[in-house]
Design a protein around this motif. Structure first.
Motif, PDB file in Angstrom:
ATOM      1  N   LYS A  64       0.856  -1.187   0.000  1.00 55.00           N
ATOM      2  CA  LYS A  64       0.000   0.000   0.000  1.00 55.00           C
ATOM      3  C   LYS A  64       0.894   1.240   0.000  1.00 55.00           C
ATOM      4  O   LYS A  64       1.173   1.811   1.049  1.00 55.00           O
ATOM      5  CB  LYS A  64      -0.929   0.012   1.216  1.00 55.00           C
ATOM      6  CG  LYS A  64      -2.098  -0.952   1.072  1.00 55.00           C
ATOM      7  CD  LYS A  64      -3.208  -0.707   2.047  1.00 55.00           C
ATOM      8  CE  LYS A  64      -3.888   0.596   1.954  1.00 55.00           C
ATOM      9  NZ  LYS A  64      -4.992   0.763   1.055  1.00 55.00           N
ATOM     10  N   PRO A  65       1.332   1.655  -1.189  1.00 52.30           N
ATOM     11  CA  PRO A  65       2.238   2.805  -1.261  1.00 52.30           C
ATOM     12  C   PRO A  65       1.583   4.072  -0.703  1.00 52.30           C
ATOM     13  O   PRO A  65       0.400   4.320  -0.942  1.00 52.30           O
ATOM     14  CB  PRO A  65       2.509   2.959  -2.753  1.00 52.30           C
ATOM     15  CG  PRO A  65       2.089   1.669  -3.373  1.00 52.30           C
ATOM     16  CD  PRO A  65       1.028   1.109  -2.495  1.00 52.30           C
ATOM     17  N   GLY A  66       2.373   4.845   0.039  1.00 52.69           N
ATOM     18  CA  GLY A  66       1.892   6.085   0.636  1.00 52.69           C
ATOM     19  C   GLY A  66       2.558   7.300   0.020  1.00 52.69           C
ATOM     20  O   GLY A  66       3.274   7.217  -0.973  1.00 52.69           O
ATOM     21  N   LYS A  67       2.338   8.427   0.663  1.00 49.98           N
ATOM     22  CA  LYS A  67       2.830   9.719   0.182  1.00 49.98           C
ATOM     23  C   LYS A  67       4.358   9.725   0.010  1.00 49.98           C
ATOM     24  O   LYS A  67       4.878  10.200  -0.998  1.00 49.98           O
ATOM     25  CB  LYS A  67       2.392  10.813   1.162  1.00 49.98           C
ATOM     26  CG  LYS A  67       2.753  12.198   0.769  1.00 49.98           C
ATOM     27  CD  LYS A  67       2.217  13.192   1.801  1.00 49.98           C
ATOM     28  CE  LYS A  67       2.566  14.614   1.419  1.00 49.98           C
ATOM     29  NZ  LYS A  67       2.024  15.584   2.384  1.00 49.98           N
ATOM     30  N   GLU A  68       5.071   9.178   0.994  1.00 51.89           N
ATOM     31  CA  GLU A  68       6.536   9.158   0.927  1.00 51.89           C
ATOM     32  C   GLU A  68       7.021   8.304  -0.253  1.00 51.89           C
ATOM     33  O   GLU A  68       8.011   8.629  -0.906  1.00 51.89           O
ATOM     34  CB  GLU A  68       7.147   8.624   2.223  1.00 51.89           C
ATOM     35  CG  GLU A  68       6.842   9.435   3.459  1.00 51.89           C
ATOM     36  CD  GLU A  68       5.456   9.137   4.043  1.00 51.89           C
ATOM     37  OE1 GLU A  68       4.912   8.036   3.808  1.00 51.89           O
ATOM     38  OE2 GLU A  68       4.912  10.015   4.720  1.00 51.89           O
ATOM     39  N   ASP A  69       6.305   7.201  -0.512  1.00 52.91           N
ATOM     40  CA  ASP A  69       6.669   6.337  -1.632  1.00 52.91           C
ATOM     41  C   ASP A  69       6.470   7.056  -2.962  1.00 52.91           C
ATOM     42  O   ASP A  69       7.280   6.926  -3.876  1.00 52.91           O
ATOM     43  CB  ASP A  69       5.836   5.046  -1.606  1.00 52.91           C
ATOM     44  CG  ASP A  69       6.032   4.267  -0.327  1.00 52.91           C
ATOM     45  OD1 ASP A  69       7.196   3.935  -0.005  1.00 52.91           O
ATOM     46  OD2 ASP A  69       5.028   3.987   0.353  1.00 52.91           O
ATOM     47  N   VAL A  70       5.397   7.837  -3.062  1.00 51.56           N
ATOM     48  CA  VAL A  70       5.132   8.604  -4.285  1.00 51.56           C
ATOM     49  C   VAL A  70       6.239   9.612  -4.520  1.00 51.56           C
ATOM     50  O   VAL A  70       6.770   9.737  -5.633  1.00 51.56           O
ATOM     51  CB  VAL A  70       3.756   9.315  -4.203  1.00 51.56           C
ATOM     52  CG1 VAL A  70       3.586  10.309  -5.340  1.00 51.56           C
ATOM     53  CG2 VAL A  70       2.632   8.296  -4.204  1.00 51.56           C
ATOM     54  N   ILE A  71       6.621  10.328  -3.475  1.00 54.85           N
ATOM     55  CA  ILE A  71       7.674  11.337  -3.596  1.00 54.85           C
ATOM     56  C   ILE A  71       8.993  10.696  -4.021  1.00 54.85           C
ATOM     57  O   ILE A  71       9.670  11.184  -4.928  1.00 54.85           O
ATOM     58  CB  ILE A  71       7.829  12.126  -2.274  1.00 54.85           C
ATOM     59  CG1 ILE A  71       6.585  12.985  -2.057  1.00 54.85           C
ATOM     60  CG2 ILE A  71       9.090  12.978  -2.273  1.00 54.85           C
ATOM     61  CD1 ILE A  71       6.458  13.579  -0.674  1.00 54.85           C
ATOM     62  N   LYS A  72       9.350   9.598  -3.393  1.00 59.71           N
ATOM     63  CA  LYS A  72      10.588   8.899  -3.732  1.00 59.71           C
ATOM     64  C   LYS A  72      10.541   8.365  -5.169  1.00 59.71           C
ATOM     65  O   LYS A  72      11.507   8.503  -5.924  1.00 59.71           O
ATOM     66  CB  LYS A  72      10.817   7.750  -2.743  1.00 59.71           C
ATOM     67  CG  LYS A  72      12.146   7.069  -2.879  1.00 59.71           C
ATOM     68  CD  LYS A  72      12.313   6.034  -1.762  1.00 59.71           C
ATOM     69  CE  LYS A  72      13.598   5.265  -1.908  1.00 59.71           C
ATOM     70  NZ  LYS A  72      13.745   4.229  -0.892  1.00 59.71           N
ATOM     71  N   LEU A  73       9.423   7.792  -5.567  1.00 58.60           N
ATOM     72  CA  LEU A  73       9.275   7.261  -6.917  1.00 58.60           C
ATOM     73  C   LEU A  73       9.396   8.366  -7.957  1.00 58.60           C
ATOM     74  O   LEU A  73      10.130   8.226  -8.944  1.00 58.60           O
ATOM     75  CB  LEU A  73       7.925   6.555  -7.055  1.00 58.60           C
ATOM     76  CG  LEU A  73       7.588   5.993  -8.438  1.00 58.60           C
ATOM     77  CD1 LEU A  73       8.578   4.918  -8.848  1.00 58.60           C
ATOM     78  CD2 LEU A  73       6.166   5.446  -8.436  1.00 58.60           C
ATOM     79  N   LEU A  74       8.714   9.476  -7.745  1.00 58.12           N
ATOM     80  CA  LEU A  74       8.784  10.579  -8.711  1.00 58.12           C
ATOM     81  C   LEU A  74      10.174  11.202  -8.743  1.00 58.12           C
ATOM     82  O   LEU A  74      10.635  11.635  -9.804  1.00 58.12           O
ATOM     83  CB  LEU A  74       7.713  11.626  -8.402  1.00 58.12           C
ATOM     84  CG  LEU A  74       6.278  11.166  -8.670  1.00 58.12           C
ATOM     85  CD1 LEU A  74       5.281  12.226  -8.218  1.00 58.12           C
ATOM     86  CD2 LEU A  74       6.086  10.811 -10.138  1.00 58.12           C
ATOM     87  N   TYR A  75      10.852  11.241  -7.618  1.00 62.78           N
ATOM     88  CA  TYR A  75      12.235  11.732  -7.583  1.00 62.78           C
ATOM     89  C   TYR A  75      13.118  10.873  -8.496  1.00 62.78           C
ATOM     90  O   TYR A  75      13.844  11.394  -9.340  1.00 62.78           O
ATOM     91  CB  TYR A  75      12.756  11.722  -6.142  1.00 62.78           C
ATOM     92  CG  TYR A  75      14.224  12.033  -6.042  1.00 62.78           C
ATOM     93  CD1 TYR A  75      14.683  13.350  -6.125  1.00 62.78           C
ATOM     94  CD2 TYR A  75      15.162  11.015  -5.867  1.00 62.78           C
ATOM     95  CE1 TYR A  75      16.041  13.645  -6.042  1.00 62.78           C
ATOM     96  CE2 TYR A  75      16.517  11.306  -5.777  1.00 62.78           C
ATOM     97  CZ  TYR A  75      16.945  12.615  -5.871  1.00 62.78           C
ATOM     98  OH  TYR A  75      18.298  12.895  -5.796  1.00 62.78           O
ATOM     99  N   HIS A  76      13.031   9.550  -8.336  1.00 56.47           N
ATOM    100  CA  HIS A  76      13.829   8.642  -9.169  1.00 56.47           C
ATOM    101  C   HIS A  76      13.434   8.738 -10.641  1.00 56.47           C
ATOM    102  O   HIS A  76      14.291   8.743 -11.531  1.00 56.47           O
ATOM    103  CB  HIS A  76      13.694   7.195  -8.692  1.00 56.47           C
ATOM    104  CG  HIS A  76      14.353   6.926  -7.386  1.00 56.47           C
ATOM    105  ND1 HIS A  76      15.707   7.073  -7.173  1.00 56.47           N
ATOM    106  CD2 HIS A  76      13.837   6.514  -6.201  1.00 56.47           C
ATOM    107  CE1 HIS A  76      15.999   6.775  -5.924  1.00 56.47           C
ATOM    108  NE2 HIS A  76      14.880   6.430  -5.308  1.00 56.47           N
ATOM    109  N   LEU A  77      12.138   8.829 -10.903  1.00 58.71           N
ATOM    110  CA  LEU A  77      11.667   8.921 -12.284  1.00 58.71           C
ATOM    111  C   LEU A  77      12.141  10.197 -12.943  1.00 58.71           C
ATOM    112  O   LEU A  77      12.577  10.192 -14.100  1.00 58.71           O
ATOM    113  CB  LEU A  77      10.139   8.830 -12.331  1.00 58.71           C
ATOM    114  CG  LEU A  77       9.520   8.859 -13.725  1.00 58.71           C
ATOM    115  CD1 LEU A  77      10.014   7.680 -14.578  1.00 58.71           C
ATOM    116  CD2 LEU A  77       8.013   8.877 -13.635  1.00 58.71           C
TER     117      LEU A  77
END
Length: 123
Positions: free
Chosen positions: A103-116
């Protein structure tokens, strides 16, 4: 605009991920199986594919294996409950951008978009 394809049968468990991505300016599209994914990527361009751990027709990692045979340059992330070591073993050589929790949360979204953004060379 970044276009992300979410692949999951369970829209409820990924609703926070979808909302978080859209709040950060991405466009999201939803499909429910790997078969639908393979059909869509032949017709449309996506900046990132996110697969759920289990799909109706195969696992998310198996789906990414099929996907990179079609186009090895697609960026992928995978939701997985495996330990980081086991995930690394299962996905080695696939070039997966990031492992996401069930269940990805807000922090996961931020980290994912940073890497992307790094991969896409967006500042």
């Amino acid at each position: 605009m970044i276009h992300i394809l979410l692949v999951s049968l369970d829209k409820n468990s990924l609703s926070d991920l979808k909302t978080g991505l859209e709040k950060n300016g991405t466009q999201t599209t939803w499909v429910e199986s790997c078969g639908e994914l393979l059909s869509r990527v032949k017709k449309e361009k996506f900046d990132l594919i996110i697969t759920d751990e289990k799909l109706p027709d195969m696992s998310g990692i198996e789906c990414i294996k099929k996907l990179i045979l079609f186009n090895p340059l697609l960026n992928c992330a995978a939701i997985s409950s495996l330990s980081p070591t086991d995930f690394h073993e299962a996905s080695e050589g696939l070039g997966i951008l990031m492992q996401l929790p069930k269940k990805p949360g807000k922090e996961d979204v931020i980290k994912l978009l940073y890497h992307l953004n790094i991969v896409l060379n967006i500042e």
